[in-house]
Design a protein around this motif. Structure first.
Motif, PDB file in Angstrom:
ATOM      1  N   GLY A   9     -11.984  -7.642 -18.539  1.00 29.72           N
ATOM      2  CA  GLY A   9     -12.377  -8.510 -17.427  1.00 29.72           C
ATOM      3  C   GLY A   9     -11.184  -9.029 -16.651  1.00 29.72           C
ATOM      4  N   ILE A  10     -10.010  -9.087 -17.310  1.00 32.19           N
ATOM      5  CA  ILE A  10      -8.783  -9.473 -16.610  1.00 32.19           C
ATOM      6  C   ILE A  10      -8.445  -8.367 -15.601  1.00 32.19           C
ATOM      7  N   THR A  11      -8.160  -8.760 -14.363  1.00 31.54           N
ATOM      8  CA  THR A  11      -7.926  -7.759 -13.315  1.00 31.54           C
ATOM      9  C   THR A  11      -6.455  -7.637 -12.915  1.00 31.54           C
ATOM     10  N   ALA A  12      -5.655  -8.629 -13.259  1.00 29.66           N
ATOM     11  CA  ALA A  12      -4.250  -8.575 -12.838  1.00 29.66           C
ATOM     12  C   ALA A  12      -3.340  -9.133 -13.921  1.00 29.66           C
ATOM     13  N   ILE A  13      -2.223  -8.448 -14.131  1.00 30.29           N
ATOM     14  CA  ILE A  13      -1.142  -8.976 -14.972  1.00 30.29           C
ATOM     15  C   ILE A  13      -0.072  -9.460 -14.000  1.00 30.29           C
ATOM     16  N   GLU A  14       0.112 -10.754 -13.939  1.00 30.08           N
ATOM     17  CA  GLU A  14       0.986 -11.338 -12.928  1.00 30.08           C
ATOM     18  C   GLU A  14       2.462 -11.059 -13.214  1.00 30.08           C
ATOM     19  N   SER A  15       3.272 -11.259 -12.195  1.00 25.95           N
ATOM     20  CA  SER A  15       4.716 -11.093 -12.344  1.00 25.95           C
ATOM     21  C   SER A  15       5.229 -11.956 -13.483  1.00 25.95           C
ATOM     22  N   SER A  16       6.068 -11.369 -14.332  1.00 23.44           N
ATOM     23  CA  SER A  16       6.711 -12.071 -15.457  1.00 23.44           C
ATOM     24  C   SER A  16       5.718 -12.659 -16.456  1.00 23.44           C
ATOM     25  N   ALA A  17       4.493 -12.140 -16.497  1.00 29.75           N
ATOM     26  CA  ALA A  17       3.454 -12.710 -17.363  1.00 29.75           C
ATOM     27  C   ALA A  17       3.848 -12.715 -18.833  1.00 29.75           C
ATOM     28  N   THR A  25       5.151  -6.278 -30.142  1.00 30.39           N
ATOM     29  CA  THR A  25       5.375  -4.852 -30.431  1.00 30.39           C
ATOM     30  C   THR A  25       4.338  -3.952 -29.762  1.00 30.39           C
ATOM     31  N   ARG A  26       3.153  -4.509 -29.464  1.00 29.58           N
ATOM     32  CA  ARG A  26       2.095  -3.693 -28.867  1.00 29.58           C
ATOM     33  C   ARG A  26       1.230  -4.528 -27.947  1.00 29.58           C
ATOM     34  N   VAL A  27       0.928  -3.973 -26.777  1.00 29.99           N
ATOM     35  CA  VAL A  27       0.011  -4.609 -25.828  1.00 29.99           C
ATOM     36  C   VAL A  27      -1.022  -3.568 -25.414  1.00 29.99           C
ATOM     37  N   THR A  28      -2.288  -3.959 -25.450  1.00 33.77           N
ATOM     38  CA  THR A  28      -3.350  -3.085 -24.967  1.00 33.77           C
ATOM     39  C   THR A  28      -3.847  -3.612 -23.625  1.00 33.77           C
ATOM     40  N   ILE A  29      -3.786  -2.752 -22.612  1.00 35.98           N
ATOM     41  CA  ILE A  29      -4.213  -3.132 -21.265  1.00 35.98           C
ATOM     42  C   ILE A  29      -5.615  -2.562 -21.034  1.00 35.98           C
ATOM     43  N   PRO A  30      -6.622  -3.410 -20.742  1.00 36.00           N
ATOM     44  CA  PRO A  30      -7.993  -2.905 -20.567  1.00 36.00           C
ATOM     45  C   PRO A  30      -8.174  -2.231 -19.201  1.00 36.00           C
ATOM     46  N   ASP A  31      -9.249  -1.468 -19.071  1.00 39.08           N
ATOM     47  CA  ASP A  31      -9.484  -0.747 -17.829  1.00 39.08           C
ATOM     48  C   ASP A  31     -10.080  -1.606 -16.713  1.00 39.08           C
ATOM     49  N   SER A  32     -10.060  -2.911 -16.921  1.00 44.63           N
ATOM     50  CA  SER A  32     -10.422  -3.837 -15.835  1.00 44.63           C
ATOM     51  C   SER A  32      -9.197  -4.227 -15.003  1.00 44.63           C
ATOM     52  N   VAL A  33      -7.999  -3.981 -15.536  1.00 39.50           N
ATOM     53  CA  VAL A  33      -6.760  -4.357 -14.839  1.00 39.50           C
ATOM     54  C   VAL A  33      -6.478  -3.373 -13.708  1.00 39.50           C
ATOM     55  N   THR A  34      -6.226  -3.934 -12.518  1.00 35.38           N
ATOM     56  CA  THR A  34      -5.934  -3.094 -11.347  1.00 35.38           C
ATOM     57  C   THR A  34      -4.503  -3.251 -10.848  1.00 35.38           C
ATOM     58  N   SER A  35      -3.795  -4.289 -11.306  1.00 39.32           N
ATOM     59  CA  SER A  35      -2.417  -4.471 -10.830  1.00 39.32           C
ATOM     60  C   SER A  35      -1.534  -5.064 -11.924  1.00 39.32           C
ATOM     61  N   ILE A  36      -0.273  -4.631 -11.917  1.00 38.93           N
ATOM     62  CA  ILE A  36       0.748  -5.155 -12.831  1.00 38.93           C
ATOM     63  C   ILE A  36       1.900  -5.638 -11.974  1.00 38.93           C
ATOM     64  N   GLY A  37       2.277  -6.905 -12.124  1.00 40.56           N
ATOM     65  CA  GLY A  37       3.260  -7.527 -11.245  1.00 40.56           C
ATOM     66  C   GLY A  37       4.708  -7.213 -11.597  1.00 40.56           C
ATOM     67  N   ASP A  38       5.594  -7.680 -10.736  1.00 39.32           N
ATOM     68  CA  ASP A  38       7.031  -7.478 -10.903  1.00 39.32           C
ATOM     69  C   ASP A  38       7.490  -7.985 -12.272  1.00 39.32           C
ATOM     70  N   CYS A  39       8.254  -7.155 -12.968  1.00 45.45           N
ATOM     71  CA  CYS A  39       8.926  -7.573 -14.216  1.00 45.45           C
ATOM     72  C   CYS A  39       7.954  -8.207 -15.212  1.00 45.45           C
ATOM     73  N   ALA A  40       6.717  -7.746 -15.231  1.00 45.27           N
ATOM     74  CA  ALA A  40       5.665  -8.375 -16.037  1.00 45.27           C
ATOM     75  C   ALA A  40       5.997  -8.442 -17.521  1.00 45.27           C
TER      76      ALA A  40
END
Length: 276
Positions: A9-17, A25-40
């Motif tokens: 349901g999260i749609t954006a990973i903001e800059s420097s999040a 060690t591990r991050v799973t990004i769901p298929d609801s995310v449409t953008s990944i910000g600068d230096c996230a």
């Protein structure tokens, strides 16, 4: 946390999040995310791999800067916007190299033919790299592209490149010489800032502008030839280059710059009298 599943349901990973999440060690990004910000994910020192889902349409300035353990970035072969080759991330639309994982152990890298741009911060802090080969399809080198690649001793800039960005090679402490091709029209601010091993630079007569602090604190630099074409040299462009003598044309902008800034200079024909 050492692992984290970003909620569906999260749609954006903001800059420097996830900035400086050193134990992640591990991050799973769901298929609801449409953008990944600068230096996230900057400074996620324990992150070893990451997969970017097909839903992601936009990625900002290298999200994985200073991820020193990151060995690969993955996307599916069907991804509409992005691709990976040998774990390196590219954007399809403009054929730009976005992110070279800093944890790749190889000391050399050849950018694939067909890539047209090296993105901002693409190789940021990749301190294991000693040599990068840039193909003649590349036209621009972005801001901070090779920032703090302190082991980089060799880089050949092809004559397809027209722009060298701000801080593109800052703190490349092992870089000994640079040949700037005659396609380049401007050298960005701090482009070679604190390249402490750089001994000589030849600037072609296509260049019209040298940015602020472009060669600041290049204290091994002994010789730089500046052509008549240069009509703008920024503040402290050659500051703290204590061993430097500029070679400048007579009655040129570069000559006046050298005089104004008390930089030792000579003329290209200064020793011609020896042969007459």
């Amino acid at each position: 946390y050492t692992t984290y599943n970003i909620p569906q349901g999260i749609t954006a990973i903001e800059s420097s999040a996830f900035y400086d999440c050193k134990f992640l060690t591990r991050v799973t990004i769901p298929d609801s995310v449409t953008s990944i910000g600068d230096c996230a994910f900057s400074l996620c020192d324990s992150l070893t791999s990451i997969t970017i889902p097909d839903s992601v349409e936009q990625i900002g300035t290298n999200p994985f800067t200073v991820c020193s353990a990151l060995k690969s970035i993955s996307v599916s072969p069907e991804h509409p916007y992005f691709a990976t080759i040998d774990g390196v991330l590219f954007r399809k639309a403009d054929k730009a190299l976005i992110s070279y994982p800093a944890g790749i152990s190889s000391s050399t890298y050849t950018i694939p033919q067909g890539i047209t741009a090296i993105g901002d911060s693409a190789f940021y802090y990749c301190d294991s790299l000693t040599s990068v080969s840039i193909p003649d399809s590349v036209t621009s080198i972005g801001d901070n592209a090779f920032y703090f690649c302190e082991s980089l001793t060799s880089v050949t800039i092809p004559d397809s490149v027209t722009a060298i960005g701000d801080s593109a090679f800052s703190y490349c402490d092992s870089l000994t010489s640079v040949s700037i091709p005659d396609s380049v029209t401007a050298i960005g601010d701090e482009a070679f800032y604190s390249c402490s091993s750089l001994t000589s630079v030849s600037i072609p007569d296509s260049v019209t502008a040298i940015g602020n602090r472009a060669f600041y604190y290049c204290d091994s630099l002994t010789s730089v030839s500046i052509p008549n074409s240069v009509t703008s040299i920024g503040d402290y462009a050659f500051g703290d280059c204590s061993n430097l003598t500029l070679t400048v044309p007579r009655n040129s902008y570069a000559l006046e710059y050298a005089k104004t800034n008390n930089i030792p200079y000579t003329y290209p024909d200064a020793n011609d009298w020896l042969n007459n």
